[in-house]
Scaffold this motif. Structure first.
Motif, PDB file in Angstrom:
ATOM      1  N   GLU A  16      44.408  12.788  13.844  1.00 49.67           N
ATOM      2  CA  GLU A  16      45.758  13.234  13.443  1.00 49.67           C
ATOM      3  C   GLU A  16      46.706  13.318  14.635  1.00 49.67           C
ATOM      4  O   GLU A  16      47.925  13.348  14.457  1.00 49.67           O
ATOM      5  CB  GLU A  16      45.677  14.625  12.775  1.00 49.67           C
ATOM      6  CG  GLU A  16      44.645  14.730  11.647  1.00 49.67           C
ATOM      7  CD  GLU A  16      44.912  13.735  10.521  1.00 49.67           C
ATOM      8  OE1 GLU A  16      46.098  13.489  10.228  1.00 49.67           O
ATOM      9  OE2 GLU A  16      43.942  13.201   9.956  1.00 49.67           O
ATOM     10  N   ALA A  17      46.153  13.371  15.846  1.00 50.15           N
ATOM     11  CA  ALA A  17      46.986  13.617  17.031  1.00 50.15           C
ATOM     12  C   ALA A  17      47.828  12.384  17.384  1.00 50.15           C
ATOM     13  O   ALA A  17      47.456  11.257  17.083  1.00 50.15           O
ATOM     14  CB  ALA A  17      46.115  14.000  18.210  1.00 50.15           C
ATOM     15  N   ALA A  18      48.949  12.658  18.051  1.00 49.98           N
ATOM     16  CA  ALA A  18      49.810  11.569  18.505  1.00 49.98           C
ATOM     17  C   ALA A  18      49.138  10.847  19.671  1.00 49.98           C
ATOM     18  O   ALA A  18      48.454  11.469  20.478  1.00 49.98           O
ATOM     19  CB  ALA A  18      51.158  12.125  18.943  1.00 49.98           C
ATOM     20  N   ILE A  19      49.343   9.552  19.739  1.00 53.98           N
ATOM     21  CA  ILE A  19      48.737   8.790  20.830  1.00 53.98           C
ATOM     22  C   ILE A  19      49.682   8.768  22.020  1.00 53.98           C
ATOM     23  O   ILE A  19      50.832   8.347  21.895  1.00 53.98           O
ATOM     24  CB  ILE A  19      48.425   7.359  20.338  1.00 53.98           C
ATOM     25  CG1 ILE A  19      47.325   7.453  19.271  1.00 53.98           C
ATOM     26  CG2 ILE A  19      47.999   6.470  21.496  1.00 53.98           C
ATOM     27  CD1 ILE A  19      46.942   6.159  18.664  1.00 53.98           C
ATOM     28  N   SER A  40      47.100  -2.491  14.823  1.00 54.78           N
ATOM     29  CA  SER A  40      48.208  -3.216  15.465  1.00 54.78           C
ATOM     30  C   SER A  40      48.945  -2.329  16.458  1.00 54.78           C
ATOM     31  O   SER A  40      49.321  -2.777  17.537  1.00 54.78           O
ATOM     32  CB  SER A  40      49.166  -3.776  14.410  1.00 54.78           C
ATOM     33  OG  SER A  40      49.583  -2.724  13.566  1.00 54.78           O
ATOM     34  N   VAL A  41      49.089  -1.028  16.097  1.00 58.00           N
ATOM     35  CA  VAL A  41      49.756  -0.100  17.016  1.00 58.00           C
ATOM     36  C   VAL A  41      48.943   0.023  18.300  1.00 58.00           C
ATOM     37  O   VAL A  41      49.462  -0.049  19.413  1.00 58.00           O
ATOM     38  CB  VAL A  41      49.906   1.292  16.360  1.00 58.00           C
ATOM     39  CG1 VAL A  41      50.534   2.286  17.337  1.00 58.00           C
ATOM     40  CG2 VAL A  41      50.712   1.188  15.077  1.00 58.00           C
ATOM     41  N   LEU A  42      47.643   0.180  18.138  1.00 56.92           N
ATOM     42  CA  LEU A  42      46.775   0.393  19.290  1.00 56.92           C
ATOM     43  C   LEU A  42      46.711  -0.845  20.188  1.00 56.92           C
ATOM     44  O   LEU A  42      46.692  -0.748  21.412  1.00 56.92           O
ATOM     45  CB  LEU A  42      45.363   0.782  18.821  1.00 56.92           C
ATOM     46  CG  LEU A  42      45.266   2.189  18.211  1.00 56.92           C
ATOM     47  CD1 LEU A  42      43.980   2.356  17.412  1.00 56.92           C
ATOM     48  CD2 LEU A  42      45.372   3.265  19.293  1.00 56.92           C
ATOM     49  N   VAL A  43      46.724  -2.015  19.569  1.00 57.67           N
ATOM     50  CA  VAL A  43      46.679  -3.248  20.358  1.00 57.67           C
ATOM     51  C   VAL A  43      47.993  -3.444  21.121  1.00 57.67           C
ATOM     52  O   VAL A  43      47.991  -3.888  22.268  1.00 57.67           O
ATOM     53  CB  VAL A  43      46.402  -4.467  19.428  1.00 57.67           C
ATOM     54  CG1 VAL A  43      46.612  -5.766  20.168  1.00 57.67           C
ATOM     55  CG2 VAL A  43      44.990  -4.401  18.877  1.00 57.67           C
ATOM     56  N   GLY A  44      49.080  -3.039  20.479  1.00 54.61           N
ATOM     57  CA  GLY A  44      50.386  -3.222  21.093  1.00 54.61           C
ATOM     58  C   GLY A  44      50.640  -2.291  22.270  1.00 54.61           C
ATOM     59  O   GLY A  44      51.532  -2.524  23.078  1.00 54.61           O
TER      60      GLY A  44
END
Lengths: 98, 173, 551
Positions: free
Chosen positions: B20-23, B41-45
């Motif tokens: 749940e935490a913000a990255i 996709s967010v994590l790869v970007g």
């Protein structure tokens, strides 16, 4: 109400022991301090757990005993065997030392 | 938490991020398999190192195709008795040829370290510093091994075969 | 016999020191009992009813005289002068002290022995046919395979925390004396048409709470693939075996849940990925291990030695022993001599220091220094000259080791039961003693013929009751010892699980129930029929009638 004593195995040699009045441990059930009632039992168990923490004994638990015959005996057969020794080797165990 | 790598306690530069935490924008983060699958996709970007953490019932195959994206794979031992990560880690190293950090996390105890290292773990997360310090000597308690595993130590059988061949070839003594 | 090289020796030596450190940390308070327990268990140290118990591994049941003397010494010095041979071909000491256990293990390491993996959720000590290398009916020596498996499984890094314990048994004969169909993995060493060695691989057998007979997953696995195939089976199990319920965690449950077909598919798929890898032994290593099991230097002797024949005619007692306790040997002029650890009224499997030393001396003089332990809790002198049998028998007799009852009703398997074991619900040993006294008359025993009684004190089935011709299982009925009776089990190549015959009977009624069962059999048997033959013909009903009508 059922009378109980605390039994355990001694850490260094694994032998069956019983908690005595002074917070010590004896190989003989006759030396054990008998307790009656749930609350008293819990207090005694707390003391036993301290002994476990202090590495004197392992796995303490309460067992039911009966003194109506004049001799103190555990109620359960398993505990009677622990208190005496193997029924098939009367020459060894606590029964041989009495 | 204290981390052992190469038989030394090292600083852990990675941060676990809950589902749940913000990255955070910067720094290495380790996420769960669920989050990786949901926010791939967010994590790869994101322009920072990425790690993944698998529970003991999550398989090597679930991340096999994505392995080049991870700098760390952390495998969780919910209890030291749960031996599934030993298979998972071998598969990651030996079958999927993963070369990044393989980190043992969870219920990590001194006396399992030898097995873990043999299976391919190269980082071990401990609950406290004292336990970690005392654990370092565990790696060298037993030298001989009978099996080939992911640490590429030579098994007893291999050493014996070498010795026998050296003897036959006259290169011995 | 296999002899350690410096690699094998360094491993057990360092393992002893590792355990010494673990005990020291426990005593110093660095380890709690919860943390220490799995560590001591992985070295075979249990905490039982009266004291600690140390289970010593006897890999595939093979002992040298030298090792037997060491066991005798340990019994004397660190215990109470006796040891207990178990149904897994191991030896248990019942009274070791925790603080002395590292010294005991160091003594064992001195004679190339250990207690590794005799407990815990790992691959346990591998068992094998006790007649290995001697049996007339042997196809190939199972000890070579068993030693290969012993080494591979020792401190296996991936398979030391399996869902549950894992037992592997090996036989190399068509007559199964190793009960391979009731093990997690059973291996039958066999030859293909070209004479090459390979294995029938059986997976998912077991006794315990849910007894099952294993499924054959491979009819013939070529020898060179053994370890990669085992590794594939164990990897499938390690990943997919249940860990949420310890009673459903054995591999038999997985095989059953997936179905044999799906289980085999998974194993084969895993194996495809690792076959022909470095997991398998280099060819030279298999050959190196095999050389240790070359036959001893047998003399060229005629068969049916004249003196052996003469003594059998002259001495009826000897003849009786020769008939029950001697088995045919593959080498002309030799025989296999079984030492019964079931004297009348004795404790099945127990041997004193004095007896262990005597057996060591006899084996040294008459059996190339070799002794075997059987899963039926007896010992074996595997290579005795027929001409020496009379002398061997006389010496055994003087140590109360020559009871001529092998395979008869008094040759009972019994787990330690509630006299020693903290898991037991009821006693096992006193029942065995009672039965052996009731049937003490040897003529009566011989008349009854082959009859295997197996007694377990709880559902864990260490006494193999499911595969006893007569099985007894101890249960606790409101604090009273009761016993469930099963009939018709067998652990041989035609493995069967026994059927419960009726309600459990109380402790003091078991002896007479056994008498009723044997009397019923005698009344029903046709010419030449064994108990099992008759049972298979007539089923449970006639026994049920006589047993429960009488009560």
């Amino acid at each position: 109400m059922a009378m109980q004593v605390i039994s355990a195995n001694r850490l260094v040699d694994g032998l069956v022991v019983y908690m005595t009045g002074g917070g010590g441990w004896s190989e003989r059930i006759a030396d054990a301090q008998a307790v009656t009632g749930k609350e008293v039992g819990e207090v005694a168990m707390a003391a036993a757990r301290v002994a476990e923490e202090a590495r004197i004994i392992v796995e303490p638990y309460l067992i039911d005993i009966d003194e109506s015959s004049g001799e103190r005996r555990p109620t359960r057969y398993r505990e009677l065997i622990r208190a005496k020794g193997p029924t098939v080797r009367l020459d060894i165990g606590k029964q041989a030392e009495l | 938490m204290p981390l052992i790598k190469n038989k030394q306690i090292v600083a852990d530069t990675w941060q676990y991020v809950g589902d749940e935490a913000a990255i955070p924008a910067d720094g290495g983060v380790i996420v769960s398999l669920a989050r990786w699958q949901a926010e791939r996709s967010v994590l790869v970007g994101r322009n920072a190192p990425l790690g993944i953490r698998l529970k003991s019932d999550e398989s090597a195959e679930a991340i096999a195709d994505d392995l080049p994206r991870f700098d760390v794979v952390a495998l969780e031992f919910p209890t030291f008795k749960d031996g599934r990560p030993y298979s998972t880690v071998r598969l990651l190293r030996e079958r999927h040829h993963y070369t990044g950090e393989l980190r043992a996390v969870g219920d990590i105890l001194r006396d399992q370290l030898q097995f873990m290292r043999r299976c391919g773990f190269d980082a071990f997360e401990f609950a406290d510093e004292t336990a970690a310090e005392k654990a370092i000597s565990a790696f060298d308690e037993i030298e001989a091994v009978y099996q080939t595993a992911a640490d590429w130590r030579r098994s007893a059988a291999m050493i014996r075969t070498d010795t026998a061949n050296a003897f036959l070839n006259g290169t011995c003594g | 016999m296999y002899l350690y090289d410096t690699i094998d020796q360094s491993l057990v030596d360092q393992r002893v020191e590792q355990f010494r450190g673990q005990v020291r940390r426990r005593m110093a308070g660095e380890l709690s009992e919860d943390e220490f327990k799995p560590l001591r268990l992985m070295n075979g140290l249990y905490l039982q009813l009266h004291a600690y118990m140390l289970r010593v591994a006897i890999p595939y049941g093979t002992l040298s005289s030298h090792q037997m003397r060491k066991l005798a010494h340990i019994a004397q010095r660190y215990d109470k002068g006796y040891g207990h041979f178990t149904t897994r071909q191991n030896l248990q000491f019942n009274w070791p002290k925790l603080e002395e256990t590292p010294d005991i293990l160091a003594e064992l390491a001195d004679v190339q022995m250990h207690a590794l993996q005799t407990s815990g959720n790992c691959i346990r000590n591998v068992t094998a046919d006790q007649y290995a290398g001697a049996a007339a009916d042997e196809v190939a020596d199972p000890r070579i395979t068993a030693e290969v498996v012993r080494q591979w499984s020792t401190l296996h890094p991936e398979f030391s925390f399996l869902p549950r314990k894992f037992k592997i048994a090996v036989t190399g004969s068509s007559r199964d004396r190793a009960a391979v169909r009731v093990h997690d993995i059973g291996l039958v060493v066999k030859r293909d048409e070209a004479g090459a060695i390979g294995y029938q691989v059986i997976v998912g057998g077991g006794l315990g709470r849910t007894p099952m007979i294993g499924a054959t997953v491979r009819d013939f696995l070529p020898k060179r693939h053994l370890l990669s195939y085992l590794e594939a089976i164990l990897r499938v199990y390690n990943q997919a075996g249940r860990r949420d319920n310890m009673y459903k965690a054995r591999i038999k449950i997985l095989v059953h849940a997936l179905g044999a077909e799906e289980f085999i598919r998974r194993v084969e798929a895993e194996w495809e990925a690792i076959r022909d890898s470095a997991v398998d032994l280099p060819a030279g290593e298999h050959d190196r291990i095999a050389t240790f099991f070359a036959p001893p230097r047998f003399e060229a002797l005629p068969n049916n030695d004249g003196e052996f024949a003469r003594y059998r005619l002259e001495d009826r007692e000897f003849a009786q022993w020769a008939r029950t306790n001697v088995a045919p040997h593959k080498q002309l002029g030799y025989a296999i001599a079984n030492i019964s650890l079931k004297p009348e009224g004795g404790i099945p499997g127990d041997a004193t220091t004095e007896q262990m030393n005597a057996i060591a001396a006899i084996a040294e003089r008459f059996s190339f220094g070799e002794i075997r332990v059987t899963h039926e809790q007896n010992l074996v002198l595997p290579h005795v000259r027929q001409a020496d049998l009379y002398g061997v028998w006389q010496t055994l007799k003087s140590h109360d080791l020559a009871t001529p009852n092998l395979g008869l009703i008094s040759d009972i398997i019994a787990c330690p039961g509630m006299d020693y074991c903290s898991l037991a619900n009821a006693r096992s040993i006193p029942l065995a003693q009672d039965i052996s006294k009731r049937f003490a008359d040897l003529r009566r025993q011989h008349d009854i013929g082959e009859l295997k009684v197996k007694i377990s004190g709880c559902i864990n089935a260490c006494g193999h009751h499911h595969v006893g011709h007569i099985g007894l299982l101890g249960v606790d009925r409101k604090g009273e010892e009761y016993y469930q009776i099963t009939l018709g089990g067998s652990a041989d190549e035609n493995t069967n699980l026994g059927k419960i015959v009726g309600p459990a009977v109380p402790y003091d009624k078991v002896g007479s129930a056994i008498e009723t069962i044997t009397n019923t059999y005698i009344g029903l048997r046709a010419d030449g029929e064994s108990f099992l033959d008759t049972y298979r013909r007539v089923g449970n009903d006639p026994f049920k009638e006589t047993l429960y009508a009488a009560h």
